[in-house]
Design a protein around this motif. Sequence first.
Motif, PDB file in Angstrom:
ATOM      1  N   THR A  28      45.155 -44.656 -18.465  1.00 14.46           N
ATOM      2  CA  THR A  28      44.293 -45.089 -17.363  1.00 14.46           C
ATOM      3  C   THR A  28      44.233 -46.601 -17.398  1.00 14.46           C
ATOM      4  O   THR A  28      43.485 -47.188 -18.183  1.00 14.46           O
ATOM      5  N   TRP A  34      38.668 -48.503 -13.769  1.00 15.17           N
ATOM      6  CA  TRP A  34      37.547 -47.581 -13.573  1.00 15.17           C
ATOM      7  C   TRP A  34      37.361 -47.233 -12.100  1.00 15.17           C
ATOM      8  O   TRP A  34      36.608 -46.327 -11.773  1.00 15.17           O
ATOM      9  N   THR A 258      35.161 -53.211  -7.222  1.00 20.31           N
ATOM     10  CA  THR A 258      34.559 -51.951  -7.637  1.00 20.31           C
ATOM     11  C   THR A 258      33.559 -51.485  -6.592  1.00 20.31           C
ATOM     12  O   THR A 258      32.675 -52.241  -6.186  1.00 20.31           O
ATOM     13  N   LEU A 317      31.900 -53.119 -16.938  1.00 17.74           N
ATOM     14  CA  LEU A 317      32.446 -51.780 -16.783  1.00 17.74           C
ATOM     15  C   LEU A 317      33.752 -51.671 -17.557  1.00 17.74           C
ATOM     16  O   LEU A 317      34.490 -52.660 -17.704  1.00 17.74           O
ATOM     17  N   THR A 318      34.041 -50.478 -18.038  1.00 19.41           N
ATOM     18  CA  THR A 318      35.281 -50.213 -18.754  1.00 19.41           C
ATOM     19  C   THR A 318      35.823 -48.860 -18.318  1.00 19.41           C
ATOM     20  O   THR A 318      35.182 -48.143 -17.552  1.00 19.41           O
ATOM     21  N   THR A 319      36.988 -48.486 -18.845  1.00 23.48           N
ATOM     22  CA  THR A 319      37.543 -47.184 -18.482  1.00 23.48           C
ATOM     23  C   THR A 319      36.739 -46.038 -19.076  1.00 23.48           C
ATOM     24  O   THR A 319      36.867 -44.904 -18.617  1.00 23.48           O
ATOM     25  N   TRP A 320      35.926 -46.287 -20.104  1.00 25.62           N
ATOM     26  CA  TRP A 320      35.094 -45.199 -20.607  1.00 25.62           C
ATOM     27  C   TRP A 320      33.744 -45.149 -19.892  1.00 25.62           C
ATOM     28  O   TRP A 320      32.878 -44.359 -20.230  1.00 25.62           O
ATOM     29  N   THR A 321      33.547 -46.001 -18.868  1.00 25.35           N
ATOM     30  CA  THR A 321      32.335 -45.911 -18.053  1.00 25.35           C
ATOM     31  C   THR A 321      32.248 -44.555 -17.356  1.00 25.35           C
ATOM     32  O   THR A 321      31.157 -44.100 -16.998  1.00 25.35           O
ATOM     33  N   ALA A 322      33.384 -43.892 -17.158  1.00 31.96           N
ATOM     34  CA  ALA A 322      33.363 -42.562 -16.550  1.00 31.96           C
ATOM     35  C   ALA A 322      32.615 -41.554 -17.408  1.00 31.96           C
ATOM     36  O   ALA A 322      32.203 -40.506 -16.927  1.00 31.96           O
TER      37      ALA A 322
END
Length: 391
Positions: A28, A34, A258, A317-322
């Motif tokens: 990702t 994100w 975003t 924000l990061t990719t693990w914010t999901a």
Amino acid sequence: MTGEAATGSDRADPADTGPQVLWYINPTDGDVPWEPSQRVTPTFEVIRHQARTLDRLGYYGALTTAREAISLVADTERLRFLIPEYPGVKPPALLAEEAQVFDQYSGGRLIYNQVNGADPVLHRYGRFGSTTERYRASAEFWTQVKRLYLDDTDAFEGEFFSYGPRYKPAIPGSRQPGGIEVWGTGASPEGIEHAAEVLDVYLSFMSEPTVLTGLFDRVRAAAADRGRALRFGVLASVIVRETDAQAWERFEWQLSRTRPETVLATADRNLHSFGYPALAELSSDDPQVRNRIHALRAGRLPGRADLEFAPNMAAGLTTWTAAEPPFDIAGKGTGTYFVGSPENVAAAMSSVAQQAGIDIWILSGWPLAAEAEITAELLLPLLTSPARART
């Protein structure tokens, strides 16, 4: 090579001149990953390029998912792989054998990242015990994995796991001196006791420095009570450019790309997963955090004034914010960024490292390979040796 398990301090190289720095590998990826519309197509070549880049740049290792790391061994020569595992999802004997195979092919470059996880995640993998039971099971699990990795052949009958004696020849290849390392976290009183018993490296997301230092000191004390000494690592994101203005411009550009809808679509779910109130009921004693919450409730993203909480540090924000509450609205530090010029970011990181006693940084920035290049060129040469011996 076989031998008894070593404590974290036994593993530290006294000749080190700086912290060990890891990066992040994940398919990702993209400038604003994100945001689904801003991602690159997730292909095997994406993560192969990331791994080759990190290996070439001399990063100590990479945090990965559990699914792809073994496939990247042939693309790298020195890069270590920090792989997450939920204790108990696999039998201890099976995980130990997988570790031996990985190290046989990689030359001993595996590290386990033990993850106890949120209830919904663990339920998906068939783990339904209480938090107290999970920590007890995890301690038993990792104790046996470490013994089995070092070719213990005896049968075992425990509270949570049991297995018979080894019935086939040992998997060939050398073993890491001292055994397989287990890194991880746990901030509750039970989590800290578990960490002090099991872990070689204690990890935390980057939070406010005084809070982080207090947490690490509690873990140090718990480990010392057991005659152990751990190393400490911090996860953070970084945007470093020639000047502060250029770095903040990049940070704000990513925010501008975003959509609030993207963040709000998962906010309540993620808050619930970690036991926090829904966004509509969430509050904070910190006025900046309250402003972030109010912005999200109003359907917009917070701005830099409410995100920058210390010099050259911001909630992002990061990719693990999901899977985590966004903009650190729950105080977990999952989206903390260091932002600025090389000199100012290095000074901020070194100050935190000295205060909290940080040995290891796990960094990220997007796109992953491109930001790893910039960070290696501008920032890494400026990082100095951390304070290894806090008392």
